[in-house]
Design a protein around this motif. Structure first.
Motif, PDB file in Angstrom:
ATOM      1  N   ARG A 333       0.820  -1.218   0.000  1.00  0.00           N
ATOM      2  CA  ARG A 333       0.000   0.000   0.000  1.00  0.00           C
ATOM      3  C   ARG A 333       0.854   1.270   0.000  1.00  0.00           C
ATOM      4  O   ARG A 333       0.571   2.192  -0.773  1.00  0.00           O
ATOM      5  N   PRO A 334       1.916   1.370   0.825  1.00  0.00           N
ATOM      6  CA  PRO A 334       2.775   2.559   0.713  1.00  0.00           C
ATOM      7  C   PRO A 334       3.446   2.679  -0.658  1.00  0.00           C
ATOM      8  O   PRO A 334       3.596   3.794  -1.185  1.00  0.00           O
ATOM      9  N   VAL A 335       3.831   1.551  -1.246  1.00  0.00           N
ATOM     10  CA  VAL A 335       4.443   1.580  -2.575  1.00  0.00           C
ATOM     11  C   VAL A 335       3.461   2.114  -3.601  1.00  0.00           C
ATOM     12  O   VAL A 335       3.788   2.992  -4.415  1.00  0.00           O
ATOM     13  N   HIS A 336       2.237   1.617  -3.561  1.00  0.00           N
ATOM     14  CA  HIS A 336       1.221   2.068  -4.517  1.00  0.00           C
ATOM     15  C   HIS A 336       0.856   3.527  -4.290  1.00  0.00           C
ATOM     16  O   HIS A 336       0.654   4.292  -5.240  1.00  0.00           O
ATOM     17  N   ARG A 337       0.754   3.920  -3.028  1.00  0.00           N
ATOM     18  CA  ARG A 337       0.408   5.307  -2.718  1.00  0.00           C
ATOM     19  C   ARG A 337       1.484   6.269  -3.217  1.00  0.00           C
ATOM     20  O   ARG A 337       1.188   7.360  -3.696  1.00  0.00           O
ATOM     21  N   TYR A 338       2.725   5.859  -3.141  1.00  0.00           N
ATOM     22  CA  TYR A 338       3.838   6.732  -3.530  1.00  0.00           C
ATOM     23  C   TYR A 338       4.071   6.727  -5.044  1.00  0.00           C
ATOM     24  O   TYR A 338       4.274   7.783  -5.655  1.00  0.00           O
ATOM     25  N   LEU A 339       4.036   5.544  -5.656  1.00  0.00           N
ATOM     26  CA  LEU A 339       4.369   5.426  -7.072  1.00  0.00           C
ATOM     27  C   LEU A 339       3.162   5.443  -8.004  1.00  0.00           C
ATOM     28  O   LEU A 339       3.270   5.866  -9.154  1.00  0.00           O
ATOM     29  N   SER A 341      -0.129   3.174  -9.906  1.00  0.00           N
ATOM     30  CA  SER A 341      -0.201   1.881 -10.598  1.00  0.00           C
ATOM     31  C   SER A 341       0.828   1.763 -11.709  1.00  0.00           C
ATOM     32  O   SER A 341       1.509   0.738 -11.833  1.00  0.00           O
ATOM     33  N   VAL A 342       0.949   2.800 -12.532  1.00  0.00           N
ATOM     34  CA  VAL A 342       1.808   2.713 -13.707  1.00  0.00           C
ATOM     35  C   VAL A 342       3.283   2.637 -13.313  1.00  0.00           C
ATOM     36  O   VAL A 342       4.020   1.747 -13.754  1.00  0.00           O
ATOM     37  N   ASN A 343       3.732   3.552 -12.472  1.00  0.00           N
ATOM     38  CA  ASN A 343       5.139   3.570 -12.086  1.00  0.00           C
ATOM     39  C   ASN A 343       5.536   2.346 -11.269  1.00  0.00           C
ATOM     40  O   ASN A 343       6.664   1.855 -11.373  1.00  0.00           O
ATOM     41  N   SER A 344       4.618   1.843 -10.452  1.00  0.00           N
ATOM     42  CA  SER A 344       4.939   0.644  -9.676  1.00  0.00           C
ATOM     43  C   SER A 344       5.091  -0.564 -10.601  1.00  0.00           C
ATOM     44  O   SER A 344       5.945  -1.428 -10.372  1.00  0.00           O
ATOM     45  N   CYS A 345       4.264  -0.619 -11.674  1.00  0.00           N
ATOM     46  CA  CYS A 345       4.406  -1.692 -12.662  1.00  0.00           C
ATOM     47  C   CYS A 345       5.770  -1.621 -13.346  1.00  0.00           C
ATOM     48  O   CYS A 345       6.454  -2.639 -13.516  1.00  0.00           O
ATOM     49  N   TYR A 475      -8.004   8.655 -14.138  1.00  0.00           N
ATOM     50  CA  TYR A 475      -7.119   7.992 -13.185  1.00  0.00           C
ATOM     51  C   TYR A 475      -6.031   8.945 -12.739  1.00  0.00           C
ATOM     52  O   TYR A 475      -5.426   9.637 -13.558  1.00  0.00           O
ATOM     53  N   LYS A 476      -5.772   8.985 -11.462  1.00  0.00           N
ATOM     54  CA  LYS A 476      -4.741   9.870 -10.903  1.00  0.00           C
ATOM     55  C   LYS A 476      -3.609   9.053 -10.326  1.00  0.00           C
ATOM     56  O   LYS A 476      -3.830   8.070  -9.670  1.00  0.00           O
TER      57      LYS A 476
END
Length: 476
Positions: A333-339, A341-345, A475-476
């Protein structure tokens, strides 16, 4: 000084009595917290659906040996690939159908039917004594298990927008957990008369059917989950028209408009289709990786493998599953909140490339060094894979309105199933081929195996970049 015009507050949504979707919307409006109960039901039903998919991989090598269909030891991977692919062929044929039906009759009936199919056909697979029977039962299991499309739509519809990422991550994590725990069950419980001779005799039913116990254990768990489906709330809107006939609606009767074009064809929706294409490539990679990892770890060291037993593979995948739970609870959740969906992928895909390249070098290790390296790499690969699949799934569901989510996820599941059908068959054939080229000058044996896996991963990474991936406008 000009008099300020008072702003008009947004009109309240109009809920329709007797509509399950409106009842769910009313519940979400009243409770802004995380719907833990609904997420729990989503998790257990998803796990029940995912457990049988890859539970056969740890014992697949030995099952093909026992069925006596491979003339040479090096050909076992080829037959194993076809058997592993049969499930995904069945799902490819009917996934879109289940998605459309879920948009018409509701999410809950399809979820219940899917879990029931696991109880029946997974048990029959464990009773297979001929290759054709194993192929047929796996094919039917894939065709009748239509869970994936409606459960993704369902996880979005039971929570408020700020919890959508968490809802889809519950599905992705539960699905990934099922794909990891399933093989661990298969590894620990397959061939019980050989692994636990003091408990099971060769004359018992589990001695005569050496692969029944893991399948039956999963079916019993699925039967318990099937009973729990009684408490699943429906989320699809069903409104009555002036003739008192039920019509399906994509949303409650509210003046608020959605950012997506409700009448747009799914196939002309490029944000949806581009995310599906990337999703398919990553699922192809993950399926091929899962089968290759299982076959590679149990194959003989003279063929470039690690010589593990099925129990050893089960233990490896069980620890990877525990690591995945920790990742989901504290890190994702912290990874997704920070990056996002696109950047985390993109980040997860890029990190996977050097990780996969390291696997063939593990054959030079032994003892605790091999164990630590293999466990760490497997846990990290599982976490990176879940991050990618959750991100692409979130983009798919944001690209369409509610009344198209079932069909959109059906399209995604159909396309993904085609690629997943290619995955085991291709991985099995690739594994057999690489075992025969141990002395090649260019990428010998397992080095070629993981090199090709990395090529697929690189293609997936490129598909997350512009202009290949279109992000939904809202999408944000």
């Amino acid at each position: 000084m000009a008099e300020e015009v008072p702003t008009t507050p947004p009109p309240a949504p109009l809920y329709v009595d007797g509509c399950p979707g409106c009842a769910m919307d009313r519940k979400k409006a009243a409770n802004k917290g995380i719907p833990y109960k609904e997420f729990f039901f989503v998790a257990v039903t998803t796990i029940a659906s995912a457990l049988p998919i890859s539970s056969l991989f740890p014992f697949l090598y030995f099952m093909i040996e026992d069925l006596h269909v491979a003339k040479k030891e090096q050909d076992i991977g080829l037959y194993a690939g076809f058997l592993g692919a049969s499930y995904f062929v069945g799902r490819f044929l009917v996934s879109f159908f289940w998605g459309v039906v879920a948009d018409r009759v509701g999410r809950k009936p399809i979820i219940i039917f899917s879990v029931a199919s696991v109880v029946v056909f997974n048990t029959l697979f464990g009773l297979s004594v001929q290759y054709w029977m194993a192929i047929t039962t796996r094919l039917l299991l894939g065709a009748l298990n239509g869970m994936l499309a409606p459960i993704k739509a369902y996880s979005i519809e039971i929570c408020r927008p700020e919890h959508h990422a968490l809802g889809l991550s519950v599905v992705s994590t539960a699905w990934g957990l099922g794909l990891i725990v399933g093989p661990s069950i298969g590894g620990y419980l397959a061939q019980p008369a050989r692994q636990y001779p003091n408990v099971f005799s060769e004359e018992s039913i589990f001695g005569r059917f050496p692969y029944l116990l893991p399948c039956l254990s999963i079916s019993i768990f699925s039967a318990v989950v099937l009973v729990s489906c009684i408490w699943l709330p429906e989320t699809l809107h069903k409104h009555k028209n002036i003739d008192n006939e039920v019509e399906m609606s994509g949303h409650s009767r509210t003046p608020q408009t959605e950012d997506v074009d409700a009448g747009k064809s799914l196939y002309k929706n490029w944000p949806l289709m581009s995310s599906i294409i990337a999703y398919c490539v990553f699922t192809l990679h993950d399926t091929a990786y899962t089968e290759i990892l299982s076959l590679w770890t149990v194959s003989d060291k003279k063929y470039g493998g690690l010589g593990f037993s099925s129990k050893g593979v089960g233990q490896l995948l069980a620890i990877a599953g525990l690591g995945l739970i920790v990742y989901q609870m504290f890190i994702y959740r912290p990874v997704h909140r920070y990056l996002g969906s696109v950047n985390s992928c993109r980040a997860a895909s890029a990190l996977s490339i050097p990780l996969i390249a390291a696997f063939p070098f593990m054959t030079h290790l032994s003892g605790s060094k091999l164990g630590l390296a293999l466990y760490f790499a497997t846990i990290l690969k599982a976490a990176l894979g879940i991050t990618i699949l959750t991100g692409t799934s979130l983009l798919q569901n944001y690209a369409v309105p509610q009344h198209q989510r079932g069909a959109a996820n059906g399209v995604a599941a159909t396309a993904m199933s085609f690629f997943k059908a290619i995955g085991p068959a291709g991985a099995g054939a690739l594994f057999s081929w690489t075992q025969k080229r141990q002395d090649a000058a260019f990428f010998p044996g397992d080095h070629m195996l993981f090199f090709i896996l990395n090529l697929v991963q690189c293609i997936g990474l490129v598909l997350t970049l512009k202009p290949f991936l279109a992000v939904p406008k809202h999408y944000k």
